[in-house]
Design a protein around this motif. Structure first.
Motif, PDB file in Angstrom:
ATOM      1  N   LEU A 149      -1.754  -3.412  14.131  1.00 23.62           N
ATOM      2  CA  LEU A 149      -0.242  -2.982  14.073  1.00 23.62           C
ATOM      3  C   LEU A 149       0.374  -3.545  12.794  1.00 23.62           C
ATOM      4  O   LEU A 149       1.627  -2.747  12.364  1.00 23.62           O
ATOM      5  N   ASN A 150       0.211  -4.802  12.575  1.00 32.11           N
ATOM      6  CA  ASN A 150       1.038  -5.312  11.436  1.00 32.11           C
ATOM      7  C   ASN A 150       0.471  -4.467  10.181  1.00 32.11           C
ATOM      8  O   ASN A 150       1.512  -4.089   9.329  1.00 32.11           O
ATOM      9  N   GLU A 151      -0.677  -3.947   9.983  1.00 30.55           N
ATOM     10  CA  GLU A 151      -1.101  -3.043   8.883  1.00 30.55           C
ATOM     11  C   GLU A 151      -0.134  -1.744   8.769  1.00 30.55           C
ATOM     12  O   GLU A 151       0.473  -1.047   7.934  1.00 30.55           O
ATOM     13  N   TRP A 152       0.076  -1.367  10.341  1.00 34.82           N
ATOM     14  CA  TRP A 152       0.662   0.093  10.368  1.00 34.82           C
ATOM     15  C   TRP A 152       2.241  -0.128  10.071  1.00 34.82           C
ATOM     16  O   TRP A 152       2.737   0.778   9.314  1.00 34.82           O
ATOM     17  N   LEU A 153       2.911  -1.057  10.375  1.00 32.31           N
ATOM     18  CA  LEU A 153       4.097  -1.273  10.318  1.00 32.31           C
ATOM     19  C   LEU A 153       4.540  -1.708   8.745  1.00 32.31           C
ATOM     20  O   LEU A 153       5.566  -1.323   8.127  1.00 32.31           O
ATOM     21  N   ASP A 154       3.492  -2.605   8.023  1.00 32.65           N
ATOM     22  CA  ASP A 154       3.842  -2.988   6.659  1.00 32.65           C
ATOM     23  C   ASP A 154       3.599  -1.427   5.844  1.00 32.65           C
ATOM     24  O   ASP A 154       4.474  -1.298   4.874  1.00 32.65           O
ATOM     25  N   ASN A 155       2.703  -0.528   6.132  1.00 34.02           N
ATOM     26  CA  ASN A 155       2.497   0.612   5.459  1.00 34.02           C
ATOM     27  C   ASN A 155       3.694   1.480   5.794  1.00 34.02           C
ATOM     28  O   ASN A 155       4.150   2.264   4.949  1.00 34.02           O
ATOM     29  N   LEU A 156       4.213   1.547   6.935  1.00 33.26           N
ATOM     30  CA  LEU A 156       5.367   2.316   6.941  1.00 33.26           C
ATOM     31  C   LEU A 156       6.667   1.924   6.316  1.00 33.26           C
ATOM     32  O   LEU A 156       7.317   2.738   5.747  1.00 33.26           O
ATOM     33  N   HIS A 157       6.675   0.687   6.130  1.00 29.51           N
ATOM     34  CA  HIS A 157       7.930   0.045   5.396  1.00 29.51           C
ATOM     35  C   HIS A 157       7.674   0.280   3.867  1.00 29.51           C
ATOM     36  O   HIS A 157       8.480   0.632   3.046  1.00 29.51           O
ATOM     37  N   ALA A 158       6.415   0.139   3.336  1.00 30.11           N
ATOM     38  CA  ALA A 158       6.052   0.219   2.025  1.00 30.11           C
ATOM     39  C   ALA A 158       5.847   1.616   1.450  1.00 30.11           C
ATOM     40  O   ALA A 158       6.384   1.822   0.377  1.00 30.11           O
ATOM     41  N   ASN A 159       5.243   2.458   2.094  1.00 28.14           N
ATOM     42  CA  ASN A 159       4.768   3.624   1.704  1.00 28.14           C
ATOM     43  C   ASN A 159       4.802   5.010   2.660  1.00 28.14           C
ATOM     44  O   ASN A 159       4.693   5.855   2.119  1.00 28.14           O
ATOM     45  N   LEU A 160       5.620   4.679   3.729  1.00 24.82           N
ATOM     46  CA  LEU A 160       5.530   5.789   4.911  1.00 24.82           C
ATOM     47  C   LEU A 160       4.226   6.300   5.210  1.00 24.82           C
ATOM     48  O   LEU A 160       4.103   7.421   5.478  1.00 24.82           O
TER      49      LEU A 160
END
Length: 487
Positions: A149-160
């Motif tokens: 989940l952390n990875e998913w939210l991080d990638n959403l914020h960083a590179n969609l």
């Protein structure tokens, strides 16, 4: 008759000052640059702010989604030896090399990371163990120790979730956020010339009638309040970006101010080397090498690190072979940050130590900035402040687009879908000394921040084209007083 400032209303003072003020090439250029950037970059800022709010509260969301893996319901009074906890994890996950261990304390589980041939180098298989009973509470595929989940939210914020291409959006937003914020403050300051009281700068004019003037007051006053925070988000966000971030790392390295890491080389040629990132000093070696290290030594290593004063949450990196040291590094992101690190052999003898207090100043600032940007440095207060900044930015953007709509020409012979940039002022009309001084500075900023420099060239090209078209129209049409635009 002249307006007496002592007797005039704020509206009269503003009108008199604006009518008497000579057009400024610099002011006109800044006004239109703020206009173009606000229209074209604001959508990226809107996405970054929205996803940033979600990412800021990742710890709370994780605790709800992964409560079984991350926490224990009834913490015991004493934890089992760390080697026993690792053995319990190994019994559940027999394949792969032991990479690192994060001992659990209080209500937190112990996290044991293993390599997995089916995963790429950025991912590991993490087993979660109750430190008091040795019971395995769950298993996850993690990304640099972060949950899915952390990875998913991080990638959403960083590179969609669009990889390297998507990362351009966040770098563009960070590259222009400081320009838009500072430009807006300057324009608001110029507009209030002759009546620059704190109340006028920091509070919207609630007496203004509905329309662009009231919207502008909310837009500008709120933006002024947010300026310092937005500059911080821009600067810290750029340190992680692909292009500007690489330039930043090179600059920091040239000043010998990179984040240090202990050397784990136990040979005679061992030397300290700078490092950074999530896995600095972490072994990613093969199974044949890892077999030469006794995992049971982790209990001795952990206790030796505690005896040496390494407190708080830590990560223990497991060596690849007998010529490589164990490393124990603090990973407490709360203030005061715990980033002390030691390297030692399997007997617990320390061969090198680097304390966070001894880090270069720029390295400390970088680390503090990263933790604060992620909402970790001051815990919940940090998260709430980030959410307030992001929400404020969203409001400022919405008000900006509302002004764009409210300023649209509505005359029957001059209708338009939205407002147009202000007339007057052009970069070619700036004084020679301004161009001589400013051009090298802008070029340097554009080189260091490519996603500021390249769009800036595009904005200037658009501005020249629009200005040329409008001049031609004015030459063929009757003179018309354009509606004000920009800030």
């Amino acid at each position: 008759m002249a307006v007496t400032p002592e007797l005039a209303s704020p509206e009269q003072v503003e009108t008199a000052v604006r009518s008497a003020r000579r057009p400024s090439p610099f002011g006109g250029l800044l006004l239109r640059l703020h206009f173009y950037a606000g229209i074209l970059v604001a959508p990226f800022l809107l996405v970054a702010a929205t996803t940033g709010i979600l990412f800021a509260f990742t710890p709370q969301i994780e605790r709800a989604v992964y409560s079984a893996e991350l926490t224990v319901d009834n913490p015991g009074s004493a934890a089992l030896p760390l080697a026993d906890q690792v053995a319990a994890a190994r019994a559940t996950h027999a394949s792969g090399d032991l990479l690192s261990v994060r001992p659990g304390e209080g209500s937190l589980t112990t996290q044991v990371d293993f390599s997995d041939p089916s995963l790429d180098a950025d991912h590991q298989h993490t087993v979660y163990v109750n430190p008091y009973t040795g019971k395995v509470t769950g298993q996850l595929t993690t990304w640099w120790t972060a949950t899915p989940l952390n990875e998913w939210l991080d990638n959403l914020h960083a590179n969609l979730h669009l990889g390297e291409t998507g990362a351009l959006y966040s770098e563009l937003a960070a590259s222009w956020l400081w320009v838009i914020a500072l430009g807006g403050v300057v324009l608001w300051w110029r507009r209030l010339s002759g009546n620059r009281k704190a109340r006028r700068l920091l509070a919207p004019d609630l007496s203004a009638k509905k329309g662009v003037r009231r919207t502008r007051g909310w837009h500008a006053a709120t933006g002024t309040w947010l300026t310092v925070g937005l500059l911080f988000l821009s600067a810290t966000g750029l340190t992680w970006s692909n292009h500007a971030g690489a330039n930043f790392e090179e600059f920091i390295h040239s000043l010998d101010s990179s984040r240090p890491a202990v050397s784990t080389d136990l040979t005679a040629a061992a030397v300290a080397s700078p490092g950074g990132g999530h896995h600095a000093g972490m072994n990613m070696g093969g199974a044949a090498e890892a077999a030469t290290v006794d995992p049971a030594a982790i209990t001795t290593v952990y206790q030796a690190a505690r005896d040496a004063g390494i407190t708080g949450a830590v990560t223990i990196a497991v060596p690849a072979d007998a010529n490589t040291a164990w490393s124990v590094t603090g990973n407490d992101s709360l203030w005061p940050v715990g980033r002390d690190s030691v390297a030692m052999d399997s007997t617990g003898k320390i061969v090198e130590r680097i304390d966070f207090a001894d880090w270069p100043v720029l390295a400390k600032l970088t680390q503090w900035g990263i933790y604060a940007h992620m909402g970790q440095l001051f815990g919940l207060a940090n998260q709430i402040l980030l959410a307030a900044l992001a929400f404020g930015l969203i409001c400022v953007i919405i008000w900006g687009y509302r002004m764009w709509w409210q300023r649209r020409p509505t005359r029957s012979d001059r209708r338009a879908l939205a407002g147009v940039p202000a007339t007057g002022g052009n970069w070619t009309g700036l004084p020679a000394w301004t161009i001589a001084v400013g051009l090298p500075l802008v070029f340097a900023a554009g080189w260091f921040l490519p996603l500021f420099g390249i769009p800036l060239l595009g904005f200037l090209a658009i501005d020249l084209i629009v200005t040329s078209i409008r001049k031609r129209r004015r030459g063929s049409d009757s003179p018309v007083s354009p509606a004000p635009a920009g800030q």
